[in-house]
Design a protein around this motif. Structure first.
Motif, PDB file in Angstrom:
ATOM      1  N   LYS A  57      32.580  46.019  39.594  1.00  0.00           N
ATOM      2  CA  LYS A  57      32.595  45.220  40.302  1.00  0.00           C
ATOM      3  C   LYS A  57      32.628  44.130  41.391  1.00  0.00           C
ATOM      4  CE  LYS A  57      34.129  50.261  42.591  1.00  0.00           C
ATOM      5  NZ  LYS A  57      35.257  50.339  41.787  1.00  0.00           N
ATOM      6  N   VAL A  58      32.706  42.719  41.118  1.00  0.00           N
ATOM      7  CA  VAL A  58      32.047  42.094  41.531  1.00  0.00           C
ATOM      8  C   VAL A  58      32.888  41.279  42.729  1.00  0.00           C
ATOM      9  CG1 VAL A  58      31.827  41.559  39.209  1.00  0.00           C
ATOM     10  CG2 VAL A  58      34.253  40.617  40.277  1.00  0.00           C
ATOM     11  N   THR A  59      32.790  40.206  44.146  1.00  0.00           N
ATOM     12  CA  THR A  59      32.993  39.968  45.040  1.00  0.00           C
ATOM     13  C   THR A  59      34.413  39.709  44.180  1.00  0.00           C
ATOM     14  OG1 THR A  59      30.875  40.411  45.443  1.00  0.00           O
ATOM     15  CG2 THR A  59      32.747  39.481  47.059  1.00  0.00           C
ATOM     16  N   GLU A  60      35.480  39.745  45.068  1.00  0.00           N
ATOM     17  CA  GLU A  60      36.874  38.938  44.950  1.00  0.00           C
ATOM     18  C   GLU A  60      36.289  36.974  45.425  1.00  0.00           C
ATOM     19  OE1 GLU A  60      41.117  39.326  45.928  1.00  0.00           O
ATOM     20  OE2 GLU A  60      39.350  39.116  47.468  1.00  0.00           O
ATOM     21  N   THR A 113      34.157  35.304  43.011  1.00  0.00           N
ATOM     22  CA  THR A 113      33.286  34.830  42.095  1.00  0.00           C
ATOM     23  C   THR A 113      33.366  34.474  41.361  1.00  0.00           C
ATOM     24  OG1 THR A 113      31.886  36.846  42.025  1.00  0.00           O
ATOM     25  CG2 THR A 113      32.101  35.934  44.751  1.00  0.00           C
ATOM     26  N   ASN A 114      33.820  34.725  40.230  1.00  0.00           N
ATOM     27  CA  ASN A 114      33.593  34.058  38.754  1.00  0.00           C
ATOM     28  C   ASN A 114      35.854  34.187  39.003  1.00  0.00           C
ATOM     29  OD1 ASN A 114      32.058  36.969  38.873  1.00  0.00           O
ATOM     30  ND2 ASN A 114      31.606  35.185  36.947  1.00  0.00           N
ATOM     31  N   LYS A 174      35.437  35.667  33.355  1.00  0.00           N
ATOM     32  CA  LYS A 174      36.286  37.612  32.990  1.00  0.00           C
ATOM     33  C   LYS A 174      36.796  37.839  31.501  1.00  0.00           C
ATOM     34  CE  LYS A 174      38.056  37.347  37.361  1.00  0.00           C
ATOM     35  NZ  LYS A 174      38.330  37.874  38.578  1.00  0.00           N
ATOM     36  N   ASP A 177      37.126  44.906  39.134  1.00  0.00           N
ATOM     37  CA  ASP A 177      37.111  44.943  39.833  1.00  0.00           C
ATOM     38  C   ASP A 177      36.797  43.465  41.033  1.00  0.00           C
ATOM     39  OD1 ASP A 177      38.711  47.353  39.365  1.00  0.00           O
ATOM     40  OD2 ASP A 177      36.904  48.689  39.774  1.00  0.00           O
ATOM     41  N   ASP A 178      38.142  43.161  41.141  1.00  0.00           N
ATOM     42  CA  ASP A 178      37.446  42.354  42.590  1.00  0.00           C
ATOM     43  C   ASP A 178      37.591  42.477  43.640  1.00  0.00           C
ATOM     44  OD1 ASP A 178      37.046  39.187  40.953  1.00  0.00           O
ATOM     45  OD2 ASP A 178      38.886  39.939  40.590  1.00  0.00           O
ATOM     46  N   ASP A 203      37.340  42.348  47.796  1.00  0.00           N
ATOM     47  CA  ASP A 203      37.251  41.597  48.940  1.00  0.00           C
ATOM     48  C   ASP A 203      35.706  41.792  49.564  1.00  0.00           C
ATOM     49  OD1 ASP A 203      37.156  41.481  52.134  1.00  0.00           O
ATOM     50  OD2 ASP A 203      39.744  41.197  51.720  1.00  0.00           O
TER      51      ASP A 203
END
Length: 132
Positions: free
Chosen positions: A68-71, A73-74, A79, A106-107, A109
């Motif tokens: 899980k990453v913050t939407e 940011t990549n 990815k 998983d992006d 929010d």
């Protein structure tokens, strides 16, 4: 501040688990630009006979990594490179994996998750230059 959950179709020895944890943390920091001190990883081995592919118990090895990453940011290229490197790294550390081995980025929010009691959106608003 990524959170990684790695499910394995087998239970590798403790030294292999530690090597996997280090390698996945390194890849997450290097390829996705995440902060090492905020990268959390849980490894869950699945008991024998509990991993199925195509409705049949798997005889070999497989994995599923959910990160899980913050939407926002990549990039898609970051990815894609991460997914390829994770697979190559897990095979080099643990051996050949079934084709049905997955990485899911998983992006999430920034308003829907955070750490230390603050959402990522609140952190971004307070410090727009901060690496989330």
């Amino acid at each position: 501040m990524p959170y990684l959950h790695l499910a394995l179709s087998h239970t590798p020895p403790a030294d292999r688990r530690a090597a996997v944890a280090q390698a996945l943390t390194d890849l997450t920091v290097e390829l996705l630009g995440k902060r090492r001190e905020l990268t959390a990883l849980a490894i869950t081995p699945v008991p024998p006979g509990q991993w199925f592919v195509g409705g049949t118990a798997l005889a070999g090895q497989s994995y599923q990594l959910d990160i899980k990453v913050t939407e926002g940011t990549n990039t898609a290229d970051e990815k894609a490179r991460y997914i390829a490197q994770v697979h190559a790294t897990l095979e080099s550390l643990l051996g050949p994996m079934a084709a049905a081995s997955y990485v899911v980025v998983d992006d999430v929010d920034g308003r829907a998750w955070g750490y230390q009691g603050k959402t990522q959106a609140a952190r971004r608003q307070a410090r727009p230059q901060a690496v989330l």
